[in-house]
Design a protein around this motif. Sequence first.
Motif, PDB file in Angstrom:
ATOM      1  N   VAL A 176      25.338  65.288 112.420  1.00 21.71           N
ATOM      2  CA  VAL A 176      25.918  65.192 113.766  1.00 21.71           C
ATOM      3  C   VAL A 176      24.812  64.913 114.771  1.00 21.71           C
ATOM      4  N   ARG A 177      24.830  63.692 115.288  1.00 19.69           N
ATOM      5  CA  ARG A 177      23.845  63.261 116.281  1.00 19.69           C
ATOM      6  C   ARG A 177      24.443  62.094 117.061  1.00 19.69           C
ATOM      7  N   ALA A 178      24.199  62.064 118.337  1.00 22.95           N
ATOM      8  CA  ALA A 178      24.741  60.994 119.172  1.00 22.95           C
ATOM      9  C   ALA A 178      24.362  59.623 118.625  1.00 22.95           C
ATOM     10  N   GLU A 179      25.359  58.743 118.589  1.00 23.27           N
ATOM     11  CA  GLU A 179      25.248  57.339 118.160  1.00 23.27           C
ATOM     12  C   GLU A 179      25.267  57.150 116.646  1.00 23.27           C
ATOM     13  N   ARG A 180      25.268  58.215 115.880  1.00 21.86           N
ATOM     14  CA  ARG A 180      25.452  58.045 114.439  1.00 21.86           C
ATOM     15  C   ARG A 180      26.928  57.840 114.126  1.00 21.86           C
ATOM     16  N   GLN A 181      27.196  57.299 112.940  1.00 19.99           N
ATOM     17  CA  GLN A 181      28.580  57.100 112.530  1.00 19.99           C
ATOM     18  C   GLN A 181      29.199  58.419 112.069  1.00 19.99           C
ATOM     19  N   LEU A 182      30.454  58.644 112.459  1.00 17.21           N
ATOM     20  CA  LEU A 182      31.176  59.833 111.995  1.00 17.21           C
ATOM     21  C   LEU A 182      31.258  59.870 110.475  1.00 17.21           C
ATOM     22  N   ALA A 183      31.389  58.715 109.870  1.00 22.70           N
ATOM     23  CA  ALA A 183      31.525  58.656 108.412  1.00 22.70           C
ATOM     24  C   ALA A 183      30.286  59.151 107.689  1.00 22.70           C
ATOM     25  N   GLY A 184      29.172  59.242 108.401  1.00 23.83           N
ATOM     26  CA  GLY A 184      27.960  59.760 107.769  1.00 23.83           C
ATOM     27  C   GLY A 184      28.099  61.200 107.330  1.00 23.83           C
ATOM     28  N   ILE A 185      28.966  61.949 107.996  1.00 18.38           N
ATOM     29  CA  ILE A 185      29.196  63.342 107.601  1.00 18.38           C
ATOM     30  C   ILE A 185      29.752  63.387 106.180  1.00 18.38           C
ATOM     31  N   GLY A 186      30.820  62.638 105.950  1.00 19.61           N
ATOM     32  CA  GLY A 186      31.444  62.620 104.631  1.00 19.61           C
ATOM     33  C   GLY A 186      30.551  62.022 103.560  1.00 19.61           C
ATOM     34  N   SER A 187      29.768  61.019 103.918  1.00 15.04           N
ATOM     35  CA  SER A 187      28.870  60.404 102.937  1.00 15.04           C
ATOM     36  C   SER A 187      27.828  61.402 102.452  1.00 15.04           C
ATOM     37  N   ALA A 188      27.262  62.173 103.386  1.00 10.93           N
ATOM     38  CA  ALA A 188      26.229  63.139 103.012  1.00 10.93           C
ATOM     39  C   ALA A 188      26.813  64.293 102.202  1.00 10.93           C
ATOM     40  N   VAL A 189      27.963  64.812 102.645  1.00 16.96           N
ATOM     41  CA  VAL A 189      28.601  65.904 101.906  1.00 16.96           C
ATOM     42  C   VAL A 189      29.028  65.416 100.518  1.00 16.96           C
ATOM     43  N   GLY A 190      29.569  64.212 100.457  1.00 18.82           N
ATOM     44  CA  GLY A 190      30.010  63.663  99.177  1.00 18.82           C
ATOM     45  C   GLY A 190      28.869  63.497  98.191  1.00 18.82           C
ATOM     46  N   ALA A 191      27.719  63.058  98.674  1.00 19.57           N
ATOM     47  CA  ALA A 191      26.559  62.906  97.787  1.00 19.57           C
ATOM     48  C   ALA A 191      26.135  64.254  97.220  1.00 19.57           C
ATOM     49  N   PHE A 192      26.160  65.291  98.059  1.00 20.58           N
ATOM     50  CA  PHE A 192      25.811  66.634  97.590  1.00 20.58           C
ATOM     51  C   PHE A 192      26.818  67.123  96.547  1.00 20.58           C
ATOM     52  N   ALA A 193      28.109  66.952  96.838  1.00 20.28           N
ATOM     53  CA  ALA A 193      29.144  67.410  95.903  1.00 20.28           C
ATOM     54  C   ALA A 193      29.023  66.702  94.563  1.00 20.28           C
ATOM     55  N   ARG A 194      28.850  65.414  94.621  1.00 21.47           N
ATOM     56  CA  ARG A 194      28.763  64.636  93.373  1.00 21.47           C
ATOM     57  C   ARG A 194      27.547  65.043  92.555  1.00 21.47           C
ATOM     58  N   ALA A 195      26.409  65.250  93.209  1.00 22.12           N
ATOM     59  CA  ALA A 195      25.181  65.603  92.495  1.00 22.12           C
ATOM     60  C   ALA A 195      25.261  66.973  91.844  1.00 22.12           C
ATOM     61  N   ASN A 196      26.145  67.833  92.364  1.00 22.31           N
ATOM     62  CA  ASN A 196      26.227  69.197  91.857  1.00 22.31           C
ATOM     63  C   ASN A 196      27.524  69.494  91.103  1.00 22.31           C
ATOM     64  N   GLY A 197      28.291  68.464  90.784  1.00 25.10           N
ATOM     65  CA  GLY A 197      29.459  68.616  89.934  1.00 25.10           C
ATOM     66  C   GLY A 197      30.691  69.175  90.609  1.00 25.10           C
ATOM     67  N   TYR A 198      30.801  69.010  91.941  1.00 23.75           N
ATOM     68  CA  TYR A 198      31.958  69.519  92.671  1.00 23.75           C
ATOM     69  C   TYR A 198      32.894  68.396  93.097  1.00 23.75           C
ATOM     70  N   THR A 199      34.090  68.785  93.482  1.00 26.81           N
ATOM     71  CA  THR A 199      35.018  67.873  94.129  1.00 26.81           C
ATOM     72  C   THR A 199      35.199  68.322  95.581  1.00 26.81           C
ATOM     73  N   LEU A 200      35.805  67.452  96.378  1.00 23.63           N
ATOM     74  CA  LEU A 200      36.116  67.754  97.768  1.00 23.63           C
ATOM     75  C   LEU A 200      37.595  67.539  98.007  1.00 23.63           C
ATOM     76  N   VAL A 201      38.229  68.459  98.718  1.00 22.19           N
ATOM     77  CA  VAL A 201      39.642  68.296  99.076  1.00 22.19           C
ATOM     78  C   VAL A 201      39.717  67.209 100.141  1.00 22.19           C
ATOM     79  N   GLN A 202      40.460  66.136  99.839  1.00 22.82           N
ATOM     80  CA  GLN A 202      40.384  64.929 100.641  1.00 22.82           C
ATOM     81  C   GLN A 202      41.581  64.708 101.566  1.00 22.82           C
ATOM     82  N   ASN A 203      42.310  65.760 101.883  1.00 16.25           N
ATOM     83  CA  ASN A 203      43.325  65.620 102.936  1.00 16.25           C
ATOM     84  C   ASN A 203      43.263  66.783 103.925  1.00 16.25           C
ATOM     85  N   LEU A 204      42.104  67.448 103.966  1.00 16.60           N
ATOM     86  CA  LEU A 204      41.841  68.473 104.973  1.00 16.60           C
ATOM     87  C   LEU A 204      40.554  68.070 105.688  1.00 16.60           C
TER      88      LEU A 204
END
Length: 249
Positions: free
Chosen positions: A136-164
């Motif tokens: 979260v930083r001014a002028e960054r893309q909102l989608a960067g939040i999900g990209s970063a969280v998704g990379a962490f989840a994938r690297a550690n064998g987790y899933t993410l609930v994708q409608n909350l």
Amino acid sequence: MTVTNEDELAGLREIGRIVAEVLQAMRRALEPGITTRELDAIGRAFLEREGAVSAPEASYGFPGATCISVNEEVAHGVPGPRRIAAGDLVNIDVSASKAGYFADTGASFVVPPGRALLERLCRDGQRACAIGIGQVRAERQLAGIGSAVGAFARANGYTLVQNLASHGIGRALHEAPEEIATWPTRGDRRRIRAGQVLTVEPFLSLGAEMAETGEDGWTLYGLPSAPVVQYEHTVVATARGPVILTRAA
């Protein structure tokens, strides 16, 4: 909401402090034998003492001051006669308003003694939230939040609930920007504005990818059924990064 002056920021900090302290008071009361209704009453009493109003109750007619979800319940659990037991995975979500400002926070806890697998899930859920907040930083893309969280989840064998999703907040519980994904998406080119107020709340799981509403019309359950944790903060975006509003004093 976009913060434009110090008075607005002070109002947001005040309600952010309140919901954070309510969450901590409820966490301290969390023990085997307590019912979710009794736990909710602790949260309600704290809000009333602080002159704050439950946001889900006032905004949507939710049947409780706070949302308390246990084990198979992912989110929006309705307080009631269910008794907490040792080893339960419990999520507490507190959102409220005061003087026209709203804040939202949540966390998941394992009631001791808990399984190591669930303890690890909680630790990594906190890490996932922190990683999302770090984007979260001014002028960054909102989608960067999900990209970063998704990379962490994938690297550690987790899933993410994708409608909350995360969401804008400030003058209402849910406002623009709406549907901020905390999982990887394509095509979202929205950018974070300086002063923008939003939540970051990934739902990290050992297998669930979606959530569905139960028979009571409120409580959400994972699909497929699997343990889920959620950690949430309300933050303000600045050119230097995020300002977290929902930390207890």
